[in-house]
Design a protein around this motif. Structure first.
Motif, short mmCIF file in Angstrom:
data_model
loop_
_atom_site.label_atom_id
_atom_site.label_comp_id
_atom_site.label_asym_id
_atom_site.label_seq_id
_atom_site.Cartn_x
_atom_site.Cartn_y
_atom_site.Cartn_z
N SER A 300 3.58 -8.57 10.99
CA SER A 300 2.67 -7.51 10.52
C SER A 300 3.40 -6.20 10.28
CB SER A 300 1.58 -7.26 11.57
OG SER A 300 0.87 -8.42 11.80
N VAL A 301 4.73 -6.18 10.47
CA VAL A 301 5.44 -4.91 10.47
C VAL A 301 5.39 -4.21 9.09
CG1 VAL A 301 7.82 -5.68 10.03
CG2 VAL A 301 7.43 -3.80 11.57
N LEU A 302 5.48 -4.96 8.01
CA LEU A 302 5.41 -4.33 6.68
C LEU A 302 4.02 -3.76 6.43
CD1 LEU A 302 7.37 -6.58 4.14
CD2 LEU A 302 8.15 -4.64 5.48
N PHE A 303 3.02 -4.56 6.83
CA PHE A 303 1.65 -4.09 6.65
C PHE A 303 1.43 -2.77 7.40
CE2 PHE A 303 -2.64 -3.65 8.24
CZ PHE A 303 -3.36 -3.66 7.06
N THR A 304 1.92 -2.71 8.65
CA THR A 304 1.71 -1.50 9.47
C THR A 304 2.38 -0.29 8.82
OG1 THR A 304 1.66 -2.91 11.40
CG2 THR A 304 1.98 -0.58 11.81
N LYS A 305 3.57 -0.49 8.27
CA LYS A 305 4.28 0.63 7.62
C LYS A 305 3.47 1.13 6.41
CE LYS A 305 8.87 -0.77 9.16
NZ LYS A 305 9.37 0.38 9.91
N LEU A 306 2.94 0.19 5.64
CA LEU A 306 2.14 0.57 4.47
C LEU A 306 0.86 1.29 4.92
CD1 LEU A 306 1.91 0.11 1.29
CD2 LEU A 306 0.36 -1.75 1.89
N TYR A 307 0.22 0.71 5.92
CA TYR A 307 -1.04 1.27 6.46
C TYR A 307 -0.82 2.70 6.95
CZ TYR A 307 -5.37 1.22 9.22
OH TYR A 307 -6.61 1.50 9.74
N ASN A 308 0.28 2.89 7.68
CA ASN A 308 0.56 4.24 8.20
C ASN A 308 0.89 5.20 7.06
OD1 ASN A 308 0.13 3.33 10.74
ND2 ASN A 308 2.29 3.07 11.27
N HIS A 309 1.64 4.70 6.06
CA HIS A 309 1.99 5.57 4.93
C HIS A 309 0.73 6.09 4.24
CE1 HIS A 309 4.12 7.20 1.48
NE2 HIS A 309 3.14 6.67 0.75
N TYR A 310 -0.24 5.19 4.03
CA TYR A 310 -1.47 5.60 3.35
C TYR A 310 -2.56 6.02 4.33
CZ TYR A 310 0.32 4.50 -1.25
OH TYR A 310 1.05 4.52 -2.41
N LYS A 311 -2.17 6.27 5.57
CA LYS A 311 -3.09 6.74 6.62
C LYS A 311 -4.36 5.89 6.69
CE LYS A 311 -1.27 11.41 6.70
NZ LYS A 311 -0.05 11.07 5.97
N GLY A 312 -4.17 4.59 6.55
CA GLY A 312 -5.30 3.66 6.71
C GLY A 312 -6.15 3.51 5.46
N ASP A 313 -5.85 4.28 4.42
CA ASP A 313 -6.68 4.22 3.22
C ASP A 313 -6.07 3.25 2.20
OD1 ASP A 313 -8.44 4.73 1.22
OD2 ASP A 313 -7.51 6.62 0.60
N LEU A 314 -6.29 1.96 2.41
CA LEU A 314 -5.66 0.97 1.53
C LEU A 314 -6.65 0.36 0.53
CD1 LEU A 314 -3.27 -0.97 3.96
CD2 LEU A 314 -2.67 0.71 2.22
N LYS A 315 -7.92 0.61 0.72
CA LYS A 315 -8.92 -0.02 -0.16
C LYS A 315 -8.66 0.34 -1.63
CE LYS A 315 -13.95 -0.60 -0.26
NZ LYS A 315 -13.95 -1.98 -0.56
#
Ligand code: NAD
Length: 441
Positions: A300-315
């Motif tokens: 999940s490490v790539l997902f977490t980095k992306l999630y944090n970059h976009y501050k949870g706003d991935l929709k």
């Protein structure tokens, strides 16, 4: 010498083709009619560099044949290799139904002495179960036929399988009789002329050797991923640490690359199966349980980095993925970390555009139309909010960063294999993340 290989997958097909290459008469058997019909037409079911040409050459020479009927091969074969799948059962233990099916078919039809060799990865004690299953079928027929069993675990790597088979580091063989040892020595002689050893041992030790080898490699990977995650927190650079420890000959450079967790058809299931075997026998594999836990999180490490970059706003974000297979040089998608990542992205409402040089077909079988399949790496980048590098295929190593930047909507690159250069990417104006390095500094 005539031999039969049962199970024409990654291991069986490579084994059969390589034995044919050194002049042995080989019949490869599979219950999958489609697979066998395609192989007869020269269509290989798997991507493995160099394999197609070798199959074609040996079919033409009459050294390599294909069949769906094991019973018909038994009259005229000295050795039967069983290379069928041993997938995980619901509880994580190795499911031996295919291995025992093969044993029962042998028992029903054997007429003369045959050596039955298990090449599949199987828990300690399986050779005995194979022997019992064959013996039971022979007794049902009211006949008395002598046979031998042996264990010959396979250590080939997908992507370099032919090289590994033709020039093995070692060949491990578990035997119960001098006759079996003699047959195996003759069979492997062409592969050991340049000094690679055949290590003979008892059967349980051979069965255990395979699990111990894969578990050790999985342990190296998880250990390094754990170190990488700590490096990132502490401000150390795991790439430097890797070089620093790899130079120690006791540690070595192999299998200490940080990444997004191990996948594929072997490590996850073999680690699970060894943990289960130990549990069933009153022992706890504490190290391996931790290895598995680290690996599950690392996917999940790539997902977490992306999630944090976009501050949870991935929709609604579009995410480009380079590489889908669990490692380069294979189309194998079994337990690929890309699947965990993609499912998380889809759950968050992202659109996923992906490209892989050879695994697109296998990915389509697993993911259907849930993602978009791009025609080349750059096609995946159009209007994407980030590029995630998942599998380190060589063709991804030197992209034209100016083109990448033009195509991406946001200049965000998350590198799951540390193949890109932090300074170069920063100079090109990208926001760059990788594994085990704090790239914000
Ligand atoms: N893939 C690898 O890199 C690798 C490396 C070393 C060891 N192994 C081990 O080797 C074994 C085979 O792995 P694989 O990746 O080649 O599997 P695979 O799934 O690619 O192939 C297995 C084949 O066996 C066939 N089969 C099943 N039952 C059969 C039967 N009764 N008669 C004839 N054919 C039958 C299936 O149709 C399939 O084609 C497993 O135990 C695996 O753990 C795999």
């Amino acid at each position: 010498m005539k031999i039969t290989i049962v199970g024409t997958g990654y291991v069986g097909l490579v084994t059969g083709t390589c034995f044919a290459e050194v002049g042995i008469d080989v019949t490869c058997v599979d219950i999958d009619i489609n697979k066998i019909e395609n192989l007869k037409k020269g269509i290989s079911p798997i991507y493995e560099p160099g394999l197609d040409e070798m199959i074609e050459r040996n079919v033409k020479k009459g050294k390599l044949k294909f069949s769906t009927d094991l019973s018909q091969c038994l009259d005229d074969t000295e050795v039967v290799f069983s290379a069928v799948g041993t997938p995980p059962d619901d509880d994580g233990s190795a499911d031996l139904k295919y291995v025992l099916d093969v044993a029962r078919t042998v028992g029903k039809h054997i007429k003369n002495h045959i050596l039955i060799v298990t090449k599949s990865t199987v828990p300690v004690g399986t050779a005995k179960r194979v022997r019992d299953a064959i013996q039971e079928e022979i007794e049902k027929r009211g006949v008395n036929i002598d046979f031998d069993v042996a264990s010959n675990p396979e250590f080939l790597k997908e992507g370099d399988a032919i090289n590994d088979f033709l020039k093995p580091d070692r060949i491990v063989v578990g035997v119960e009789s001098a006759k079996a040892e003699d047959i195996m020595k003759r069979l492997y002689k062409p592969f050991t002329l340049n000094g690679h050893p055949v290590i003979f041992m008892d059967v349980p030790s051979a069965e255990m050797t395979k699990y111990a080898a894969n578990s050790m490699l999985a342990t190296k990977i998880s250990f390094m991923n754990d170190i990488a995650n700590l490096c990132e927190i502490m401000g150390a650079d795991v790439n430097m640490v890797r070089k620093g420890i790899g130079s120690d000959s006791r540690i070595g450079h192999k299998f200490i690359y940080p990444g997004i967790g191990y996948g594929g058809s072997c490590f996850p299931k073999d680690v699970k199966a060894l943990i289960k075997t130990a549990d069933q026998n009153g022992y706890t594999m504490r190290v391996l349980k931790a290895v598995e836990e680290v690996n599950d999180d690392q996917k999940s490490v790539l997902f977490t980095k992306l999630y944090n970059h976009y501050k949870g706003d991935l929709k609604g974000k579009t995410i480009a993925i380079w590489g889908l297979s669990f490692k380069p040089q294979t189309d194998d998608m079994r337990e690929a970390p890309s699947l965990v990542l993609i499912n998380k992205l889809l759950t968050e409402g992202c659109k996923v555009k992906a490209y892989d040089p050879v695994a697109m077909h296998e990915a389509q079988i697993k993911l259907g139309d849930k993602i978009e399949y791009s025609k080349d790496p750059y096609d995946a980048l159009n209007d994407a909010d980030a590029l995630l590098l998942v599998t380190e295929w060589t063709e991804f190593r030197f992209p034209s960063w100016d083109v990448v930047k033009k195509l991406l909507k946001q200049p965000v690159v998350i590198d799951g294999r540390n193949i890109f250069d932090l300074n170069e990417l920063k100079k090109e104006g990208f926001i760059y993340y990788c594994i085990g390095v704090d790239t914000s500094k």
